[in-house]
Write a protein that holds these residues in place. Structure first.
Motif, PDB file in Angstrom:
ATOM      1  N   THR A  85       0.829  -1.207   0.000  1.00  0.00           N
ATOM      2  CA  THR A  85       0.000   0.000   0.000  1.00  0.00           C
ATOM      3  C   THR A  85       0.865   1.259   0.000  1.00  0.00           C
ATOM      4  O   THR A  85       1.895   1.324   0.679  1.00  0.00           O
ATOM      5  CB  THR A  85      -0.909   0.011   1.245  1.00  0.00           C
ATOM      6  OG1 THR A  85      -1.778  -1.124   1.198  1.00  0.00           O
ATOM      7  CG2 THR A  85      -1.750   1.279   1.304  1.00  0.00           C
ATOM      8  N   GLU A  86       0.418   2.251  -0.736  1.00  0.00           N
ATOM      9  CA  GLU A  86       1.154   3.519  -0.795  1.00  0.00           C
ATOM     10  C   GLU A  86       1.207   4.155   0.587  1.00  0.00           C
ATOM     11  O   GLU A  86       0.181   4.259   1.268  1.00  0.00           O
ATOM     12  CB  GLU A  86       0.469   4.473  -1.774  1.00  0.00           C
ATOM     13  CG  GLU A  86       1.204   5.788  -1.962  1.00  0.00           C
ATOM     14  CD  GLU A  86       0.528   6.678  -2.991  1.00  0.00           C
ATOM     15  OE1 GLU A  86       0.925   7.859  -3.082  1.00  0.00           O
ATOM     16  OE2 GLU A  86      -0.388   6.200  -3.689  1.00  0.00           O
ATOM     17  N   GLY A  88       0.977   6.504   3.681  1.00  0.00           N
ATOM     18  CA  GLY A  88       0.056   7.610   3.950  1.00  0.00           C
ATOM     19  C   GLY A  88      -1.394   7.272   3.693  1.00  0.00           C
ATOM     20  O   GLY A  88      -2.287   8.056   4.048  1.00  0.00           O
ATOM     21  N   THR A  89      -1.662   6.100   3.084  1.00  0.00           N
ATOM     22  CA  THR A  89      -3.050   5.701   2.845  1.00  0.00           C
ATOM     23  C   THR A  89      -3.721   5.354   4.169  1.00  0.00           C
ATOM     24  O   THR A  89      -3.161   4.588   4.954  1.00  0.00           O
ATOM     25  CB  THR A  89      -3.106   4.464   1.924  1.00  0.00           C
ATOM     26  OG1 THR A  89      -2.427   4.747   0.703  1.00  0.00           O
ATOM     27  CG2 THR A  89      -4.547   4.075   1.629  1.00  0.00           C
ATOM     28  N   PRO A  90      -4.910   5.909   4.456  1.00  0.00           N
ATOM     29  CA  PRO A  90      -5.613   5.538   5.687  1.00  0.00           C
ATOM     30  C   PRO A  90      -5.826   4.031   5.751  1.00  0.00           C
ATOM     31  O   PRO A  90      -6.068   3.379   4.717  1.00  0.00           O
ATOM     32  CB  PRO A  90      -6.950   6.282   5.562  1.00  0.00           C
ATOM     33  CG  PRO A  90      -6.643   7.454   4.685  1.00  0.00           C
ATOM     34  CD  PRO A  90      -5.631   6.946   3.697  1.00  0.00           C
ATOM     35  N   ALA A  93      -9.026   2.478   4.301  1.00  0.00           N
ATOM     36  CA  ALA A  93      -9.016   2.545   2.834  1.00  0.00           C
ATOM     37  C   ALA A  93      -8.089   1.481   2.256  1.00  0.00           C
ATOM     38  O   ALA A  93      -8.398   0.852   1.231  1.00  0.00           O
ATOM     39  CB  ALA A  93      -8.579   3.931   2.376  1.00  0.00           C
ATOM     40  N   ALA A  94      -6.948   1.273   2.903  1.00  0.00           N
ATOM     41  CA  ALA A  94      -6.007   0.255   2.445  1.00  0.00           C
ATOM     42  C   ALA A  94      -6.625  -1.138   2.545  1.00  0.00           C
ATOM     43  O   ALA A  94      -6.487  -1.961   1.630  1.00  0.00           O
ATOM     44  CB  ALA A  94      -4.725   0.324   3.261  1.00  0.00           C
ATOM     45  N   ALA A  97      -9.341  -1.529  -0.258  1.00  0.00           N
ATOM     46  CA  ALA A  97      -8.768  -1.707  -1.595  1.00  0.00           C
ATOM     47  C   ALA A  97      -8.149  -3.085  -1.753  1.00  0.00           C
ATOM     48  O   ALA A  97      -8.324  -3.759  -2.781  1.00  0.00           O
ATOM     49  CB  ALA A  97      -7.732  -0.619  -1.864  1.00  0.00           C
ATOM     50  N   SER A  98      -7.422  -3.534  -0.740  1.00  0.00           N
ATOM     51  CA  SER A  98      -6.768  -4.839  -0.840  1.00  0.00           C
ATOM     52  C   SER A  98      -7.799  -5.962  -0.819  1.00  0.00           C
ATOM     53  O   SER A  98      -7.626  -6.986  -1.489  1.00  0.00           O
ATOM     54  CB  SER A  98      -5.751  -5.025   0.284  1.00  0.00           C
ATOM     55  OG  SER A  98      -6.376  -5.084   1.548  1.00  0.00           O
ATOM     56  N   LEU A 152       2.696  -0.605   8.200  1.00  0.00           N
ATOM     57  CA  LEU A 152       1.987   0.432   7.446  1.00  0.00           C
ATOM     58  C   LEU A 152       1.634   1.633   8.322  1.00  0.00           C
ATOM     59  O   LEU A 152       1.690   2.780   7.870  1.00  0.00           O
ATOM     60  CB  LEU A 152       0.702  -0.140   6.837  1.00  0.00           C
ATOM     61  CG  LEU A 152       0.857  -1.141   5.688  1.00  0.00           C
ATOM     62  CD1 LEU A 152      -0.508  -1.644   5.253  1.00  0.00           C
ATOM     63  CD2 LEU A 152       1.575  -0.493   4.515  1.00  0.00           C
ATOM     64  N   THR A 213     -11.246   6.125   6.640  1.00  0.00           N
ATOM     65  CA  THR A 213     -10.889   6.368   5.256  1.00  0.00           C
ATOM     66  C   THR A 213     -10.770   7.857   5.004  1.00  0.00           C
ATOM     67  O   THR A 213     -11.276   8.655   5.771  1.00  0.00           O
ATOM     68  CB  THR A 213     -11.936   5.789   4.306  1.00  0.00           C
ATOM     69  OG1 THR A 213     -13.196   6.395   4.591  1.00  0.00           O
ATOM     70  CG2 THR A 213     -12.061   4.289   4.468  1.00  0.00           C
ATOM     71  N   ALA A 214     -10.077   8.204   3.918  1.00  0.00           N
ATOM     72  CA  ALA A 214      -9.905   9.612   3.577  1.00  0.00           C
ATOM     73  C   ALA A 214     -11.225  10.208   3.132  1.00  0.00           C
ATOM     74  O   ALA A 214     -12.066   9.524   2.594  1.00  0.00           O
ATOM     75  CB  ALA A 214      -8.871   9.732   2.473  1.00  0.00           C
TER      76      ALA A 214
END
Length: 214
Positions: A85-86, A88-90, A93-94, A97-98, A152, A213-214
């Motif tokens: 995961t990039e 800084g991703t909340p 949200a990570a 997405a995963s 993370l 999440t953002a």
């Protein structure tokens, strides 16, 4: 500086061993799904996998344990994806997405693997041996998630928040697959595992500011 998410090098021998275990696991899962675990023997699994019984017992102590590599293979792929995961991703949200990437197979082979896992889980309820394997995998997954999410979230993250995130992600994925197994099919309107997982993640992380999440 070494990448903390880098995977260790695996020897050719270890890769072959892992592939053999996975082949046996797939054979065991298909037989359990078709007949029920009680009607399947270790000899049946060995024969379906094209190996001798002694080879089977070289890898697994019981017929039920033979399915573990199938379950953990998908989990490990999910964790590797999550670890990428990039920054800084909340966290929520990570996890969302995963989960979608893990439960929406883009290739036929990946979808067949998901279907086989679903069919296997239909044989788990009521079978003590398979239930023991399943719950052990679930517990091990939570510990792996704690380690992955700890990286993370960073060294300053509250350990309780890290554990909460791991519990949320683990529970969401477990409920998604179990619900999909219980509802039965892929017809229009049937709940999709990825949607179930995302719904659970959002519900379980609601009200936790550090995971939002953002």
């Amino acid at each position: 500086m070494a990448d903390p998410n880098a995977q260790p090098l695996v020897s050719l021998t270890e890769r072959r061993k892992a592939q053999t275990q996975l082949d046996i696991a797939r054979s065991a899962a298909r037989l359990f799904a078709e007949r029920g675990a009680a009607a399947v023997t270790a000899e049946d699994i060995a024969g379906a996998a094209g190996i001798g019984l002694r080879t089977f017992y070289r890898y697994f102590r019981t017929k039920e344990e033979a399915v573990a590599p199938l379950i953990t293979s998908g989990i490990d792929d999910w964790l590797v994806d999550l670890a990428g995961t990039e920054p800084g991703t909340p966290v929520a949200a990570a996890l969302e997405a995963s989960a979608r990437r893990a439960l929406v197979a883009s290739e036929p082979s990946g979808y067949r693997a998901l279907q086989l896992s679903r069919d296997l889980l239909r044989a788990v309820p009521g079978d003590p041996g398979l239930e023991s394997v399943w719950f052990r995998v679930v517990n091990d997954t939570e510990e792996k998630l704690v380690a992955t999410l700890g990286l993370l979230m960073g060294p300053d993250a509250d350990p309780v928040d890290v554990r909460l995130a791991a519990v949320a992600g683990n529970t969401a994925m477990r409920l998604a697959i179990q619900t999909w197994a219980g509802t039965g099919d892929d017809t229009a309107g049937a709940p999709r595992p990825a949607d179930i997982a995302v719904r659970c993640i959002r519900t379980l992380t609601a009200g936790l500011p550090s995971l939002e999440t953002a």
